[in-house]
Design an enzyme around this catalytic site. Structure first.
Site, PDB file in Angstrom:
ATOM      1  CB  CYS A 264     -47.446  46.666 -49.199  1.00 14.92           C
ATOM      2  SG  CYS A 264     -45.748  47.095 -49.672  1.00 14.92           S
TER       3      CYS A 264
ATOM      4  CD  GLU B 107     -45.011  46.308 -46.456  1.00 14.36           C
ATOM      5  OE1 GLU B 107     -45.934  47.118 -46.324  1.00 14.36           O
ATOM      6  OE2 GLU B 107     -43.826  46.608 -46.226  1.00 14.36           O
TER       7      GLU B 107
ATOM      8  CG  HIS C  15     -42.430  48.877 -50.291  1.00 16.58           C
ATOM      9  ND1 HIS C  15     -43.591  49.582 -50.065  1.00 16.58           N
ATOM     10  CD2 HIS C  15     -41.693  49.628 -51.139  1.00 16.58           C
ATOM     11  CE1 HIS C  15     -43.562  50.705 -50.758  1.00 16.58           C
ATOM     12  NE2 HIS C  15     -42.424  50.749 -51.421  1.00 16.58           N
TER      13      HIS C  15
ATOM     14  CB  CYS D 143     -47.802  51.709 -49.485  1.00 19.72           C
ATOM     15  SG  CYS D 143     -47.075  50.438 -50.543  1.00 19.72           S
TER      16      CYS D 143
END
EC number: 3.5.4.33
Length: 150
Positions: A79, A48, A46, A76
């Site tokens: 994360c 981040e 992802h 999410c």
């Protein structure tokens, strides 16, 4: 956030869901990242997480103290957990994620008083532009699928 949006566009250019992220410390960009799940075939790739990994490597510490994390989409649960564990004090995001948002939409992990770290959140930063990237991306996919069926 403009740099995070530029990162999200890089993801879209690769056929990835257009999410971008930037880590900033003392007004200076430390690292950037964009979604690479499809490209790398990595469920943890992802935007981040990539930006935070790069920041930790550059800063020489897993603790991202005094950093601000900019993300085009609300994080999410995976994360959000990493944000908490890396001690990021501030998160700024663009669009809410009604299906997986763990900052405020579905869960409030970043502000949960039961956890050992809480995060200052600023949401809706350039919301329409961030949401538009996602809407356009998924609309293009739907159109391609429709054309393939015809």
């Amino acid at each position: 956030m403009r740099l995070a949006i530029a990162e999200a566009r890089k993801a879209a250019d690769l056929g990835e869901v257009p999410v971008g992220s930037v880590v900033v410390l003392d007004g200076q960009v430390v690292s950037t990242g964009f979604n690479r799940r499809e490209t790398w075939q990595d469920p943890t790739a992802h935007a981040e997480l990539i930006a935070m990994r790069r920041a930790a490597e550059k800063l020489g510490s897993w603790r991202l103290l005094d950093c601000t994390l900019y993300i085009t989409l609300e994080p999410c649960p995976m994360c959000a957990g990493t944000i908490i564990n890396s001690r990021v004090p501030r998160v700024v995001y663009g669009a809410r994620d009604a299906k997986a948002g763990a900052a405020r939409s579905l869960y409030a992990m970043l502000e949960d008083p039961r956890l050992n770290h809480r995060v200052d959140i600023t949401e809706n930063c350039l919301r329409d532009e961030c949401a538009g990237l996602l809407t356009d991306f998924f609309e293009a996919i739907r159109q391609r699928r429709k054309a393939a069926r015809e």
